[in-house]
Design an enzyme around this catalytic site. Structure first.
Site, PDB file in Angstrom:
ATOM      1  N   SER A 247     -68.091  -5.281  12.020  1.00 25.44           N
ATOM      2  CA  SER A 247     -67.837  -4.787  10.663  1.00 25.44           C
ATOM      3  C   SER A 247     -68.943  -5.202   9.707  1.00 25.44           C
ATOM      4  O   SER A 247     -69.649  -6.200   9.922  1.00 25.44           O
ATOM      5  CB  SER A 247     -66.495  -5.329  10.149  1.00 25.44           C
TER       6      SER A 247
HETATM    7  N1  SAM Z   1     -63.635  -8.014  14.414  1.00 21.13           N
HETATM    8  C1  SAM Z   1     -64.736  -7.409  15.097  1.00 21.13           C
HETATM    9  C2  SAM Z   1     -66.007  -8.166  14.970  1.00 21.13           C
HETATM   10  O1  SAM Z   1     -66.061  -9.171  14.240  1.00 21.13           O
HETATM   11  O2  SAM Z   1     -66.985  -7.781  15.628  1.00 21.13           O
HETATM   12  C3  SAM Z   1     -64.968  -5.955  14.696  1.00 21.13           C
HETATM   13  C4  SAM Z   1     -63.864  -5.105  15.089  1.00 21.13           C
HETATM   14  S1  SAM Z   1     -64.207  -3.403  15.352  1.00 21.13           S
HETATM   15  C5  SAM Z   1     -64.391  -2.807  13.725  1.00 21.13           C
HETATM   16  C6  SAM Z   1     -62.545  -2.931  15.860  1.00 21.13           C
HETATM   17  C7  SAM Z   1     -62.161  -3.434  17.242  1.00 21.13           C
HETATM   18  O3  SAM Z   1     -60.762  -3.188  17.430  1.00 21.13           O
HETATM   19  C8  SAM Z   1     -62.872  -2.697  18.377  1.00 21.13           C
HETATM   20  O4  SAM Z   1     -63.527  -3.615  19.212  1.00 21.13           O
HETATM   21  C9  SAM Z   1     -61.736  -1.972  19.102  1.00 21.13           C
HETATM   22  O5  SAM Z   1     -61.936  -1.837  20.497  1.00 21.13           O
HETATM   23  C10 SAM Z   1     -60.561  -2.880  18.791  1.00 21.13           C
HETATM   24  N2  SAM Z   1     -59.229  -2.267  18.937  1.00 21.13           N
HETATM   25  C11 SAM Z   1     -58.842  -0.997  18.606  1.00 21.13           C
HETATM   26  N3  SAM Z   1     -57.530  -0.830  18.900  1.00 21.13           N
HETATM   27  C12 SAM Z   1     -57.088  -2.014  19.426  1.00 21.13           C
HETATM   28  C13 SAM Z   1     -55.827  -2.475  19.903  1.00 21.13           C
HETATM   29  N4  SAM Z   1     -54.739  -1.691  19.949  1.00 21.13           N
HETATM   30  N5  SAM Z   1     -55.739  -3.745  20.351  1.00 21.13           N
HETATM   31  C14 SAM Z   1     -56.824  -4.571  20.340  1.00 21.13           C
HETATM   32  N6  SAM Z   1     -58.034  -4.200  19.892  1.00 21.13           N
HETATM   33  C15 SAM Z   1     -58.171  -2.934  19.438  1.00 21.13           C
END
Ligand code: SAM
Length: 220
Positions: free
Chosen positions: A64
């Site tokens: 992000s």
């Molecule tokens: N917090 C992260 C970082 O610091 O790099 C960035 C997060 S990224 C914007 C969103 C993440 O949420 C992705 O890696 C995606 O695969 C994950 N995601 C989406 N749906 C999910 C779910 N149901 N359970 C767990 N992770 C999920």
């Protein structure tokens, strides 16, 4: 991994920008100043690490934007000793920021390659209070509940009931809530068992929170 004077300088400029954009929580700014964001990038992309922008981390996902990390973390009102559930580990950066602030962090990722990478990488940058899990964030981690805070780092179409149940009374959940195109940053405070109130904090744009782990094809 080297944290050069150049990187320290760029990070300081980024922190000044976050302050200018309205981030006030010194605990957040200090954590973001002390943890090198470029450690979470492949070495060929280090020069992008201190732009206030999201960046691809593989598997169609992103780390992000720093402002978004700061904004969500500020809303979460992180205190030392908080037990925090993060949904969406991605690169592990946000989880490490929370740990840097003295929280114990449980982080779930649904994409196996990202989970494996973060699980191996996070301890190497000294984030010993982060536990990584491969799973579906919609379900949370009932075996480790309750949590004093929950942070969702992907766009959720609704607030998953399982997560509200896993929050302590008085606890805070922060979630970008809405459609795939745009979401409202929402802070949820659990007021008593079965009840909560919400506040809106402006528009954001995240990758979607998807149901199930990536290898659970059709397994509903
Ligand atoms: N917090 C992260 C970082 O610091 O790099 C960035 C997060 S990224 C914007 C969103 C993440 O949420 C992705 O890696 C995606 O695969 C994950 N995601 C989406 N749906 C999910 C779910 N149901 N359970 C767990 N992770 C999920």
């Amino acid at each position: 991994m080297i944290d050069s004077f150049k990187h320290k300088g760029l990070r300081k400029q980024l922190i000044d920008l976050l302050r200018h954009k309205g981030i006030r929580d010194e605990r957040v700014l200090q954590a973001m100043e002390s943890l090198p964001r470029h450690y979470f990038f492949d070495s060929s992309f280090h020069s992008f690490a201190y732009d206030d922008k999201p960046f691809p981390i593989g598997a169609g996902q992103t780390i992000s934007q720093p402002y978004t990390v700061a904004f969500q973390t500020e809303l979460l009102d992180v205190n030392k000793g908080d037990k925090i559930l993060e949904i969406g580990t991605g690169s592990g950066y946000q989880a490490c920021i929370l740990a840097q602030m003295g929280a114990r962090v449980y982080s779930i990722e649904r994409i196996k390659s990202l989970y494996l990478k973060a699980k191996a990488f996070v301890p190497t940058v000294g984030c010993t209070h982060v536990k990584c899990f491969y799973g579906d964030g919609y379900k949370g981690l009932p075996a480790y509940a309750p949590f004093s805070k929950i942070l969702i780092t992907a766009a959720a179409p609704y607030i998953p009931d399982a997560l509200i149940q896993q929050l302590t009374v008085g606890g805070i959940l922060v979630v970008p809530l809405g459609s795939a195109d745009v979401q409202v940053m929402t802070r949820v405070t659990k007021t008593q068992e079965g009840a909560y109130r919400t506040e809106d904090h402006g528009y954001f744009r995240f990758v979607p929170l998807l149901e199930n782990k990536e290898d659970d094809h059709g397994n509903h």
